[in-house]
Design a protein around this motif. Structure first.
Motif, short mmCIF file in Angstrom:
data_model
loop_
_atom_site.label_atom_id
_atom_site.label_comp_id
_atom_site.label_asym_id
_atom_site.label_seq_id
_atom_site.Cartn_x
_atom_site.Cartn_y
_atom_site.Cartn_z
N SER A 634 -29.05 -67.00 30.33
CA SER A 634 -27.87 -66.54 29.60
C SER A 634 -28.28 -66.06 28.21
N LEU A 635 -27.51 -65.09 27.70
CA LEU A 635 -27.79 -64.53 26.39
C LEU A 635 -26.57 -64.72 25.50
N ALA A 636 -26.81 -65.15 24.27
CA ALA A 636 -25.71 -65.39 23.33
C ALA A 636 -26.00 -64.69 22.02
N ILE A 637 -24.90 -64.23 21.36
CA ILE A 637 -25.01 -63.69 20.01
C ILE A 637 -24.73 -64.82 19.04
N ASP A 638 -25.75 -65.15 18.24
CA ASP A 638 -25.60 -66.24 17.27
C ASP A 638 -24.98 -65.72 15.99
N ASP A 639 -24.17 -66.55 15.34
CA ASP A 639 -23.52 -66.20 14.06
C ASP A 639 -22.73 -64.92 14.17
N PHE A 640 -21.97 -64.76 15.28
CA PHE A 640 -21.22 -63.53 15.50
C PHE A 640 -20.18 -63.36 14.38
N GLY A 641 -20.08 -62.12 13.91
CA GLY A 641 -19.10 -61.79 12.88
C GLY A 641 -19.68 -61.73 11.50
N THR A 642 -20.94 -62.18 11.32
CA THR A 642 -21.52 -62.17 9.98
C THR A 642 -22.27 -60.88 9.70
N GLY A 643 -22.57 -60.13 10.76
CA GLY A 643 -23.29 -58.87 10.56
C GLY A 643 -22.37 -57.69 10.70
N TYR A 644 -22.97 -56.55 11.14
CA TYR A 644 -22.19 -55.33 11.34
C TYR A 644 -21.73 -55.31 12.79
N SER A 645 -20.72 -56.11 13.08
CA SER A 645 -20.28 -56.31 14.45
C SER A 645 -19.68 -55.02 15.01
N SER A 646 -19.95 -54.79 16.28
CA SER A 646 -19.40 -53.62 16.95
C SER A 646 -19.19 -53.96 18.41
N LEU A 647 -17.98 -53.61 18.91
CA LEU A 647 -17.70 -53.87 20.32
C LEU A 647 -18.62 -53.08 21.22
N ASN A 648 -19.15 -51.94 20.72
CA ASN A 648 -20.06 -51.15 21.54
C ASN A 648 -21.28 -51.96 21.92
N TYR A 649 -21.80 -52.77 21.00
CA TYR A 649 -22.97 -53.58 21.31
C TYR A 649 -22.65 -54.62 22.37
N LEU A 650 -21.46 -55.22 22.27
CA LEU A 650 -21.09 -56.24 23.24
C LEU A 650 -20.96 -55.66 24.64
N ARG A 651 -20.50 -54.39 24.70
CA ARG A 651 -20.35 -53.77 26.02
C ARG A 651 -21.67 -53.23 26.55
N SER A 652 -22.56 -52.82 25.64
CA SER A 652 -23.80 -52.17 26.07
C SER A 652 -24.88 -53.17 26.45
N TYR A 653 -24.89 -54.33 25.84
CA TYR A 653 -25.95 -55.30 26.09
C TYR A 653 -25.46 -56.41 27.03
N PRO A 654 -26.39 -57.02 27.77
CA PRO A 654 -26.03 -58.07 28.75
C PRO A 654 -25.75 -59.42 28.07
#
Length: 755
Positions: A634-654
């Motif tokens: 499984s893959l997780a984004i750590d500290d989500f929301g602290t960077g330059y968040s973009s829904l495109n990244y969430l949809r493009s990456y597994p």
């Protein structure tokens, strides 16, 4: 100190030199072409001369044969005349019948005799054959000047003399051989004349019918007749490049000439088309090879020039690169030392260039760098030095600058110029930057030392925020030395097994059970004691030691998972992975090999990555993520929301899990804005069908709020801090036991109430 030209490379002199070089090449090519064609001409002409020599040698043989045959036939005819002399002197009066019989024998032989005339006392008394020659009877030679001269000559030499061709009284031309006849008392009896048909003689030797050559005969030249006219054959033969030979006979000489019937001994040079074709073909091949050599040399020279240019200049901005800048900086240092001058070295770093590349594309980023280089170039003096020493770093040498405050003013002016809007492909961009300054000679007198100090000052300025300027000072040097020392201690610590892995509980909100944990590295230094990860992790990231730490954590986690499993725990373990580790194309393969060797199910592991790594959008990083995801991790984004968040990244990456940073739960649920942000983040995860882990849970109100928002997992000090393996195993067993017992008691209370 003058700046080396950083734009016009190669310069106009180089271009002019290149034109002169090409002109020299052209002259050389023309010279070689002329020389080769002349050589071909010499070869062809030599071949022609050789054939001419062979042909003339062959013609000379035919000429000699023709001369011999003519001389032989003349001699044979004159021998017949000599044979008459005894018959004439045998009696006072020659026996006509006997003479006619002898002459008939001559006439019947293969001789060229037309008739014989006997002239006692130089008056013709006997002619045979008579027919057609009657007019000769009684002819007095003394009365014919031409014939009398010949008779006198024969009398004078007392031998046969051949004259002619002469016009006979019969109206024909012929040769006349005259023989004076003397009695025994040496008195002149008269003259015997033999008329020879020279046309018949020449036809007998195929003088006119030769298949290859034309012949001509004329009297030999003398003072009285320097240009005699040929009496047999074509007169033009003597006008050409004819071969000649002398025909000798008693008391006379003719000149025989021969020339080819087709008008030339051999073909002209132009007719040697095969030789010319081969020669021109070879010339073309040689010239082509030479031109190819010139072209190759030209391309090689261009390639070397390009390589030399690329080795010294940045291909995007045409500014000196780091290596060439170091050379120029070294020259500036030597010059400044000689002249006791000072200067300032500025290292300027552009802010957020990586994000601009990711959002707007690398084409826009490249165009932006070119425009920035132009802006900086116009902001500095002509004799200042500008270079691009990194992806988003520029170095500037402000020469002849004594006051550090002036360097700061100039640095701020440069950054302010960058603030002006840059319009690139319909994008309006305002660039900010951070600048570090090192002063020569105060902050260093060597190239690498000065550049390093300026970069350290730049990093300090960057830490202060955009548009900051920072001078190098002793504190920065000490901080750098501390970082370097800490890096070496990290390496030694890995080797000495000073690091260990602790595990922090992660609670499943729906069941309240501890079903997950996060592996966190801890360092117990033998001298300093416990060192916070916030201190050594950034240094490890910067120096690359994070790769060794990451490998240690993974190997320790798979070993610890086996122990957890043996203790009856089936937990999912989350591990933090550094973006730097993903730069290795084989990283995922290596990690999967370690996991497989430990016989740990991949679905029990989760790798946590940061948003910043997704922003880089590098192909090899995406490939590593995909390989891990396909293997079941499984893959997780750590500290989500602290960077330059973009829904495109969430949809493009597994991505499977979003971890909400602890900063968002601060003052939740009391602070309305923070509460709303957390609600939005959880809602986004639900919409994208992703699990949510909330970090930083510290009190019961936050637990209740997250339950209401249906956050999948919770993590924080409210449940427990990170702890060593054995302690964590006992804690987990007791925690889950308490949860299950509490749930059982609740169920009993509910059952009793219902009864």
């Amino acid at each position: 100190m003058k700046q080396i030209d950083v734009v016009s490379f190669p310069d106009k002199f180089g271009k002019q030199s290149e034109r002169w070089r090409l002109l020299r090449y052209l002259v050389v090519v023309l010279f070689i072409a002329s020389a080769l064609l002349y050589a071909v001409y010499l070869v062809v002409d030599g071949e022609r001369q050789q054939q001419l020599e062979i042909e003339k040698r062959r013609a000379s043989e035919h000429l000699s044969s023709m001369r011999g045959q003519i001389e032989q036939r003349l001699q044979a005819n004159m021998l017949a005349l000599r044979a008459l002399r005894p018959e004439i002197l045998w009696q006072d009066s020659p026996d006509r019948v006997r003479l006619q019989h002898i002459i008939d024998e001559f006439l019947s032989s293969n001789l060229d005799i037309m008739h014989v005339a006997l002239a006692p006392d130089l008056i013709v008394k006997f002619v045979y054959p008579v027919e057609g020659n009657q007019s000769m009877i009684g002819f007095n030679y003394r009365l014919d000047t031409d014939q009398y001269a010949g008779i006198l000559r024969a009398v004078a030499v007392k031998d046969v003399v051949l004259t002619g061709p002469l016009r006979l009284t019969q109206g024909r031309d012929a040769l006349i051989a005259r023989m004076p006849i003397f009695r025994n008392d040496r008195s002149l009896w008269g003259v015997a004349s033999l008329v020879i048909d020279h046309v018949h003689l020449l036809e007998g030797v195929r003088f006119y019918q030769h298949p290859n050559y034309s012949f001509a005969i004329r009297h030999a030249k003398n003072d009285l007749n320097p240009n005699p006219i040929p009496f047999a054959g074509n007169a033009d033969v003597f006008n050409a490049d004819a071969l000649t030979a002398d025909i000798s006979f008693p008391r006379g000489r003719w000149e025989l000439a021969a020339f080819p019937r087709d008008g030339q001994w051999v073909a002209t040079n132009a007719d040697f088309w095969l030789h010319w074709a081969i020669g021109i073909g070879l010339t073309a091949v040689i010239l082509s090879a030479f031109l190819m050599l010139i072209f190759t040399q030209h391309r090689l020279r261009g390639a070397i020039s390009t390589i030399a240019y690329q080795a010294r200049y940045d291909g995007l901005t045409d500014l000196p690169n780091r290596n060439f800048f170091s050379e120029q900086l070294g020259a500036d240092i030597r010059s400044a030392l000689r002249n006791q001058q000072k200067f300032a070295l500025l290292v300027l770093d552009l802010d957020h260039l990586r994000e601009i590349n990711d959002v707007l594309g690398h084409e826009v980023g490249d165009a932006l760098l070119q425009r920035v280089a132009e802006r900086i170039r116009t902001s500095i003096r002509e004799d200042d030095l500008l270079a691009r020493i990194g992806g988003d770093e520029f170095a500037i040498v402000l020469r002849d600058l004594n006051d550090p405050s002036e360097a700061e003013i100039r640095a701020k002016a440069i950054m302010n110029d960058l603030l002006h809007t840059l319009d690139i492909e319909h994008n309006h961009i305002n660039m900010t930057a951070s600048t570090g300054i090192a002063m020569f000679p105060h902050d260093g007198q060597e190239v690498q030392q000065l550049l390093k100090h300026a970069e350290l000052a730049m990093y300090a300025a960057k830490a202060q925020g955009a548009m900051s300027v920072h001078f190098f000072d002793e504190q920065l040097r000490q901080s750098t030395e501390r970082d370097i020392n800490l890096h070496h201690q990290i390496i030694k610590g890995i080797e000495a097994e000073q690091f260990e892995v602790h595990y922090q509980p992660v609670i499943e909100t729906e069941t309240g059970l501890l079903t997950r944990c996060e592996a966190l590295i801890r360092w117990t230094h033998p001298e300093r004691g416990a060192i916070s990860p916030a201190e050594f992790i950034p240094i490890a990231e910067k120096t690359g030691a994070i790769i060794g730490l990451g490998d240690f954590v993974l190997r320790q986690v798979v070993r610890d998972w086996k122990k957890m499993h043996e203790a009856g725990l089936d937990l999912a373990v989350a591990l933090n992975r550094s973006p730097r580790e993903f730069n290795d194309r084989q990283a995922a393969t290596h990690w999967l090999n370690v996991i497989a060797a430990a016989d740990v199910p991949t679905n029990r592991l989760m790798f946590e990555i940061t948003e910043s790594m997704l922003m880089r959008n590098k192909e090899r990083q995406f490939a590593n993520l995909r390989k891990l995801r396909d293997a079941g991790i499984s893959l997780a984004i750590d500290d989500f929301g602290t960077g330059y968040s973009s829904l495109n990244y969430l949809r493009s990456y597994p991505i499977d899990v979003i971890k909400i940073d602890r900063s968002f739960l601060h003052n939740v649920p009391h602070q309305g804005q923070q509460k709303a942000l957390v609600e939005v983040l959880i809602r986004i995860a639900h919409t994208l069908n992703m699990s949510v882990v909330a970090e930083g849970v510290e009190h019961e109100q936050q637990v209740e709020f997250l339950q209401q928002q249906k956050c999948h997992y919770q993590q924080g000090f409210f449940y427990g801090r990170a702890m060593p393996l054995n302690e964590f195993i006992r804690f987990t067993q007791q925690f889950n036991r308490d949860v299950l017992e509490g749930r059982s008691d609740t169920e009993k209370d509910v059952s009793g109430a219902s009864r």
